[in-house]
Design a protein around this motif. Sequence first.
Motif, mmCIF file in Angstrom:
data_model
loop_
_atom_site.group_PDB
_atom_site.id
_atom_site.type_symbol
_atom_site.label_atom_id
_atom_site.label_comp_id
_atom_site.label_asym_id
_atom_site.label_seq_id
_atom_site.Cartn_x
_atom_site.Cartn_y
_atom_site.Cartn_z
ATOM 1 N N ARG A 37 0.831 -1.210 0.000
ATOM 2 C CA ARG A 37 0.000 0.000 0.000
ATOM 3 C C ARG A 37 0.869 1.265 0.000
ATOM 4 O O ARG A 37 0.407 2.327 -0.389
ATOM 5 C CB ARG A 37 -0.933 0.006 1.208
ATOM 6 C CG ARG A 37 -2.013 -1.056 1.101
ATOM 7 C CD ARG A 37 -3.184 -0.775 2.003
ATOM 8 N NE ARG A 37 -4.032 -1.951 2.141
ATOM 9 C CZ ARG A 37 -4.959 -2.312 1.271
ATOM 10 N NH1 ARG A 37 -5.145 -1.590 0.184
ATOM 11 N NH2 ARG A 37 -5.679 -3.377 1.472
ATOM 12 N N ASP A 40 1.009 1.888 -3.755
ATOM 13 C CA ASP A 40 -0.277 2.207 -4.380
ATOM 14 C C ASP A 40 -1.369 1.995 -3.332
ATOM 15 O O ASP A 40 -1.605 0.868 -2.897
ATOM 16 C CB ASP A 40 -0.513 1.291 -5.592
ATOM 17 C CG ASP A 40 -1.774 1.644 -6.358
ATOM 18 O OD1 ASP A 40 -2.444 2.634 -5.995
ATOM 19 O OD2 ASP A 40 -2.096 0.916 -7.319
ATOM 20 N N PRO A 41 -2.082 3.082 -2.915
ATOM 21 C CA PRO A 41 -3.112 2.913 -1.872
ATOM 22 C C PRO A 41 -4.333 2.122 -2.345
ATOM 23 O O PRO A 41 -5.086 1.593 -1.528
ATOM 24 C CB PRO A 41 -3.486 4.342 -1.495
ATOM 25 C CG PRO A 41 -2.950 5.222 -2.553
ATOM 26 C CD PRO A 41 -1.877 4.475 -3.275
ATOM 27 N N GLU A 42 -4.545 1.995 -3.659
ATOM 28 C CA GLU A 42 -5.713 1.284 -4.191
ATOM 29 C C GLU A 42 -5.403 -0.170 -4.560
ATOM 30 O O GLU A 42 -6.152 -0.795 -5.305
ATOM 31 C CB GLU A 42 -6.241 2.021 -5.421
ATOM 32 C CG GLU A 42 -6.735 3.426 -5.107
ATOM 33 C CD GLU A 42 -7.154 4.169 -6.358
ATOM 34 O OE1 GLU A 42 -7.292 3.516 -7.422
ATOM 35 O OE2 GLU A 42 -7.351 5.384 -6.283
ATOM 36 N N GLN A 44 -5.137 -4.187 -4.585
ATOM 37 C CA GLN A 44 -6.080 -5.232 -4.175
ATOM 38 C C GLN A 44 -5.324 -6.559 -4.059
ATOM 39 O O GLN A 44 -4.388 -6.817 -4.825
ATOM 40 C CB GLN A 44 -7.211 -5.373 -5.191
ATOM 41 C CG GLN A 44 -8.079 -4.144 -5.280
ATOM 42 C CD GLN A 44 -9.142 -4.283 -6.350
ATOM 43 O OE1 GLN A 44 -9.138 -5.223 -7.130
ATOM 44 N NE2 GLN A 44 -10.067 -3.329 -6.369
ATOM 45 N N SER A 59 -3.183 -0.339 -9.526
ATOM 46 C CA SER A 59 -3.904 0.536 -10.469
ATOM 47 C C SER A 59 -2.940 1.227 -11.429
ATOM 48 O O SER A 59 -3.358 1.780 -12.428
ATOM 49 C CB SER A 59 -4.716 1.583 -9.697
ATOM 50 O OG SER A 59 -3.841 2.375 -8.904
#
Length: 196
Positions: A37, A40-42, A44, A59
């Motif tokens: 994270r 990239d905070p998004e 999955q 992303s």
Amino acid sequence: MHIKSTKCNRFCLVASVTNQEVFGRPDTQASFESLFRSFDPEVQFQYFKSFRRVRISFSDALAAAEARLRLHKSSFNGREMRLYFAQSVHIGSPRLEPPKPDKQFLISPPASPPVGWKQSPDPTPVINYDLLCAISKLGPGEKYELHTATPTTPSVVVHVCEDHDDSSHDDSDHDDKPRPARPKIIQTRRPDYTNE
């Protein structure tokens, strides 16, 4: 034509994780996910416990590349973690094609045989004269040993059955006595024809 091609997915990483705590303990999962994270905070995550793999979907392709560059072969909870770009396999056509028509005449014969087809002649039957000789020597009440016994295997013996009639008598008496007459089959009479 089916052509198999492999493409590298630049947005997905696959983590090979030997630490089983990642799949069972929520606190270990949270610390594992926090590593990615930060790039990239998004991001999955998909966990595949039986394969010991985690699929990480980003992303941004640059974030995925940077995460692989920094975290590949790094240590997580004392175990080495390896990261690979996910690969997608594409096999030619999206739908299943029927098989090529060669040799399908064996499954469903066509109206005429294929070019170059010839009927094979029937093989000559094999006659085992030794077996015929052994059978001709057998008589009622006698036995014949097919396989002799060894220290580890039993012997195989064939016993020929005797003819059992209602009256017990010798074969010599049987030849002298007349055979019983066969019953005569009486034909059913046809009904008389009436012209009405």
